[in-house]
Design a protein around this motif. Structure first.
Motif, PDB file in Angstrom:
ATOM      1  N   THR A 227       6.494  32.765  21.713  1.00  0.00           N
ATOM      2  CA  THR A 227       5.886  32.180  22.895  1.00  0.00           C
ATOM      3  C   THR A 227       4.935  33.150  23.587  1.00  0.00           C
ATOM      4  OG1 THR A 227       6.443  30.698  24.715  1.00  0.00           O
ATOM      5  CG2 THR A 227       7.610  32.751  24.639  1.00  0.00           C
TER       6      THR A 227
ATOM      7  N   ASP B 155       8.045  21.341  25.168  1.00  0.00           N
ATOM      8  CA  ASP B 155       7.120  22.277  24.548  1.00  0.00           C
ATOM      9  C   ASP B 155       6.822  21.843  23.112  1.00  0.00           C
ATOM     10  OD1 ASP B 155       7.227  25.752  25.344  1.00  0.00           O
ATOM     11  OD2 ASP B 155       5.709  24.650  24.208  1.00  0.00           O
TER      12      ASP B 155
ATOM     13  N   ALA C  83       3.259  27.972  28.024  1.00  0.00           N
ATOM     14  CA  ALA C  83       3.030  29.422  27.917  1.00  0.00           C
ATOM     15  C   ALA C  83       1.565  29.720  27.635  1.00  0.00           C
ATOM     16  CB  ALA C  83       3.913  30.001  26.821  1.00  0.00           C
TER      17      ALA C  83
END
Lengths: 418, 297
Positions: free
Chosen positions: A50, A266, A321
């Motif tokens: 990430t 995500d 992120a």
């Protein structure tokens, strides 16, 4: 020694003495000194998948900034350093970057404890530090100061928004499980506060805090399911989602009990978890690559995916992120251009209150606490035709105003700390 | 929290399956120390390599075939890797002091970690289960993952296989003898070096099997090597370094303590096993099943 060798030796010595001249071309003589930005993050270890996304964001913006001529010819140079997700390592890297490499700005550090350490250091050296992926609310809350800025959301804001969403559901008996560290506890606390604020009759029937990096959640899952809660809240930092969700699926948790957790939407988890991805569970993000589907968002997604593909990352949809790193870079570079200077004090003044048009709509870097004001999008995971993996449907938007602490509250926290 | 019979049963079963995972890993570790007196810090690294190799095998051979193939191919690969490490590196330091051995295996942790990162990258990887293993099974009103019951069975099978090997074969006798008195084995004319290589390869075979077995249930990531090693060592120490049944006992204790600990004192459940390890080291340094030390002449 024969005379031939002596001449040869002298020739060699001359070559060695003159060699340093070679790299000094007319070009390097004339170049403006670069603007150095030290990006510290966990580039190795379990969190690496990430942190690399955030770095893509920085590199994308730097490339564009440099292509446009930089600041009067001064180009950005990004120096990336690995902190191995350790606070002391992050601090050591920050020290080296400032004292030896003489960077103009510091950035990064996903680990909240590391971010706090680097923030204090930046304050002592009067260097601007842009946190881009650390979520603990203290960073811009009671431990905030003039030299720290944050381009990603806070756990407080996200937890509270999740609580508001949970209050719209009929579940009364909640079970909390999460990573046993600052982030997990702080997001759970905010969740419970937000939930109870809108739905006071809610009861927390149990809590479990497995250690960070736990690989076997079986005993937790069996205890959780034996409690038979109405719903479960997952206060995970991120990478715990993979083993926990896999194991929870094996227990049949998602068929029996509604589940709400942050970060689950995500794109990385959808890809990695495949058939274990919990369709029907609830999750949210402060940035979604597909919502709102504005032209600005679509353009950003395309640019990002092209850039990632060049780095060998195919089909890499931008995650939160990615966006945090990207916005950190954008805020910093726009402030530099606005101030027409790379001097710390000038850039700080230009950053405060700066509003930018972004893929997530207009975003403001609030002047009173140096925190970017993010909204939160939360909904139910579902397969939607036309998308490569399940995404969120029935999305509820919680605006920044509803869940961000006011300037007065932040000021009070900081005053109490002194 | 009310302790109904059913929650006790649920925790008992999940404690057992956790224990099996620990046992498979700790048995290799304890064997290596018992016979070779080497503290192999890189044990967790072989485990991580095993898990990543399982990922690669299942990528190359899709479906259930890949899953079962991984069980066979991965331990063989880690076994060979272990053999290479032993012959090329470890063998040179047996006569040297303990500290050097520890430093070498510790250094290996970094080497393996970087190698894995260079070969497989930093992405999260996942191994899928065949559909008939991915569901849950109903036991007395509780749902348990079918796969964890499979691991339970696997642990039992390995324990049985080890018992047969150690107690019913000449080779096993040799290993037990070497664990108790290394020098004697050499004095009796057996090639100690070859024995050590085989034992190390057995240990890496087991830990590769553990990696392949657990890979579908957990996250395969670069932190795997260090995550598990502390608990693994503690389990081996509690049982008595060198004693495979000690590893089983230690693993059972660890599994149960953890499983029930999280009901009673959730914040400290993780610490229980380390506290127990500390107590064992102080009161019974050779572990629960280890023999009290004999005077060495």
């Amino acid at each position: 020694m024969r005379s031939g060798n002596t001449f040869f030796h002298r020739f060699l010595v001359a070559v060695f003495l003159l060699a340093p001249i070679i790299p000094i071309s007319p070009e390097t003589c004339r170049a403006e000194p670069p603007i150095k930005i030290g990006v510290i993050d966990a580039f190795t270890g379990g969190a690496a998948y990430t942190s690399k996304l955030a770095l893509y964001g920085w590199q994308m913006v730097a490339d564009e900034f440099n292509a446009r001529g930089g600041l009067n010819g001064r180009k950005i140079e990004i120096i990336a350093r690995d902190d191995k997700f350790k606070a002391d390592e992050a601090l050591a890297q920050a020290r080296e970057l400032v004292l030896k490499e003489r960077v103009d700005f510091l950035a990064g550090v996903m680990n909240s404890s590391g971010a706090l350490a680097v923030s204090e250091f930046a304050k002592s050296k009067k260097k601007l530090y842009m946190a881009h992926s650390a979520y603990a609310h203290r960073i811009t809350g009671e431990m905030g100061h003039r030299y720290v800025f944050r381009s990603c959301p806070t756990a407080g804001v996200q937890g509270k928004a999740q609580g508001f969403y949970a209050a719209t559901k009929p579940f009364k008996r909640w079970y909390i499980i999460g990573d046993d560290y600052e982030h997990g506890h702080s997001v759970a606390e905010s969740f419970i506060k937000g939930l109870k604020q809108k739905k006071p009759d809610v009861v927390i029937v149990g809590e479990a805090w497995p250690k960070v990096g736990e690989t076997d959640y079986t005993p937790y899952l069996s205890a959780l399911m034996a409690q038979k809660p109405d719903a479960v809240y997952g206060a995970w930092g991120g990478s715990a989602h993979v083993p926990f969700t896999k194991q929870a699926k094996m227990f049949g948790l998602f068929d029996k009990i509604p589940y709400l957790a942050g970060f689950l939407g995500d794109p990385i988890f959808a890809k990695v978890l495949k058939e274990s991805y919990p369709v029907g569970a609830y999750t949210g993000n402060s940035y979604l690559w597909y919502y709102p589907a504005t032209p600005a968002n679509k353009e950003f997604v395309k640019k990002y995916m092209d850039y990632a593909a060049k780095k060998g990352d195919i089909n890499a949809y931008p995650a939160e992120a990615s966006f945090g790193g990207y916005m950190g870079a954008r805020f910093l570079t726009e402030a530099i251009l606005k101030a027409k200077s790379a001097k710390t004090e000038d850039v700080i003044n230009a950053l405060e209150g700066l509003t930018l048009e972004t893929a997530a709509g207009p975003l403001t870097m609030r002047a009173c606490d140096h925190q970017t004001m993010y909204s939160y999008y939360i909904g139910e995971i579902a397969p939607v035709p036309g998308y490569p993996f399940p995404i969120l449907k029935d999305i509820m938007t919680v605006t920044a105003k509803e869940v961000t602490p006011s300037c007065e509250e932040i000021a009070a926290l900081r005053k109490a700390r002194k | 929290m009310p302790f109904s019979d059913s929650i006790i049963f649920a925790q008992f079963v999940s404690g057992l399956s956790r224990a099996m995972i620990l046992f498979i890993m700790a048995s290799g570790l304890t064997l290596v120390f018992g016979v070779m007196r080497v503290i192999n810090f890189a044990h967790g690294s072989f485990y991580m390599v095993g898990a990543y190799l399982a990922y690669t095998v299942t990528q190359m051979l899709a479906g259930p075939i890949g899953f079962w193939a991984a069980f066979i191919i991965v331990p063989i690969l880690t076994c060979i890797l272990g053999g290479v490490v032993e012959v090329v590196l470890l063998r040179r330091i047996y006569e040297k002091e303990h500290l050097l051995q520890m430093l070498l295996t510790f250094g290996l942790v970094f080497v393996f970690s970087d190698a894995v990162r260079m070969i497989w990258g930093v992405e999260l990887r996942m191994v899928s289960l065949p559909p008939y293993m991915a569901g849950s099974v109903n036991l007395l009103g509780h749902q348990f993952p079918a796969y964890h019951l499979f691991i339970l069975g696997l642990g039992v099978a390995i324990a049985l296989a080890m018992w047969l090997l150690l107690n019913r074969t000449n080779f096993g006798k040799l290993v037990r003898g070497a664990a108790e008195h290394r020098e004697m084995v050499g004095l009796l004319g057996y090639p100690a070096n070859r024995l050590f290589t085989i034992v190390f390869m057995m240990a890496t075979f087991l830990v590769g099997l553990a990696g392949a077995a657990i890979a579908p249930a957990v996250r395969i990531s670069l932190g795997m090597d260090t995550d598990i090693i502390a608990e693994c060592f503690t389990v081996a120490i509690i049982g008595g370094l060198g004693n495979v049944w000690g590893a089983l006992l230690g693993a059972l204790i660890a599994g149960m303590f953890y499983s029930f600990g999280i009901l009673v004192l959730p914040k400290y459940a993780m610490a229980f096993i380390f506290i127990l390890g500390g107590i064992v080291i102080v009161l019974r340094p050779n572990g629960l099943l280890g023999k009290t030390s004999q005077a060495k002449v």
